[in-house]
Design an enzyme around this catalytic site. Structure first.
Site, PDB file in Angstrom:
ATOM      1  N   HIS A  60       0.844  -1.194   0.000  1.00  0.00           N
ATOM      2  CA  HIS A  60       0.000   0.000   0.000  1.00  0.00           C
ATOM      3  C   HIS A  60       0.881   1.247   0.000  1.00  0.00           C
ATOM      4  CE1 HIS A  60       0.677  -0.371   4.352  1.00  0.00           C
ATOM      5  NE2 HIS A  60       0.249   0.879   4.497  1.00  0.00           N
ATOM      6  N   HIS A  62       0.788   5.696   1.023  1.00  0.00           N
ATOM      7  CA  HIS A  62       0.132   6.865   1.608  1.00  0.00           C
ATOM      8  C   HIS A  62       0.780   8.092   0.987  1.00  0.00           C
ATOM      9  CE1 HIS A  62      -1.624   4.439   4.825  1.00  0.00           C
ATOM     10  NE2 HIS A  62      -0.421   3.962   5.093  1.00  0.00           N
ATOM     11  N   TYR A 148      11.763   4.214   0.378  1.00  0.00           N
ATOM     12  CA  TYR A 148      10.672   4.625  -0.515  1.00  0.00           C
ATOM     13  C   TYR A 148       9.774   5.654   0.161  1.00  0.00           C
ATOM     14  CZ  TYR A 148      12.376   0.192  -2.272  1.00  0.00           C
ATOM     15  OH  TYR A 148      13.189  -0.832  -2.679  1.00  0.00           O
TER      16      TYR A 148
END
Length: 177
Positions: A60, A62, A148
């Site tokens: 996922h 954000h 990342y």
């Protein structure tokens, strides 16, 4: 059936969570990080937005982005990013007959979380949440160890110290995914 309502605010700043359809044990996003980065770059050229914060985890992501004045269509930007990413990664995931019939990849969850940022405190809280996420998920011992993330850019800009939230025993009061 749930009644999803999006808040469309021209020039707004938004926090987003986007997740893969299959999360457990899936590292697709970090395995193909360059494809994701290229997809975002391509979309930003035709549909600009400012990135205030971003973290990509295995399953996922954000982010905290700001739309240009007068523009409110974040959905178009996300549709294009996901479409480009899905097109450019190998088609090796399992797909149901329904997905095959619809010619869909089934990489991403259909829904995503969106939150319109309301003030400076809300902005800061969400930016902290983005950067603490790899630590929260047990991927690293220090936020600075996760590659990342915009955390490194924000350290260079003086927004965070390099050792911010570096103690895995620290009590960080941020809400869950």
């Amino acid at each position: 059936m749930p009644n999803y309502r999006r808040i469309w605010c021209p020039g707004g700043t938004y926090f987003f969570t986007h997740a893969l359809r299959v999360r457990h044990g899936n590292d697709l996003l970090v395995r193909h990080i360059d494809v994701l980065r290229d997809s975002v770059r391509t979309v930003r050229r035709s549909h600009p937005f400012q990135i205030h914060g971003w973290v990509v985890l295995p399953d996922h992501l954000h982010c905290l982005i700001e739309l240009p004045p007068g523009e409110a269509d974040f959905a178009l930007r996300w549709r294009l990013i996901k479409m480009l990413f899905s097109h450019d990664v190998p088609a090796d995931e399992w797909r149901s007959k329904i997905l095959l019939r619809r010619r869909e990849r089934g990489i991403w969850q259909r829904r995503y979380w969106e939150h319109l940022i309301r003030d400076d405190e809300d902005f800061r809280r969400h930016l902290d949440y983005i950067h603490i996420n790899p630590l929260k998920h047990g991927l690293v011992q220090r936020v600075s160890d996760w590659p990342y993330s915009t955390f490194h850019r924000d350290v260079e800009d003086g927004l965070y110290p390099l050792d911010w939230a570096g103690d895995p025993q620290a009590d960080v009061d941020l809400y869950d995914d």
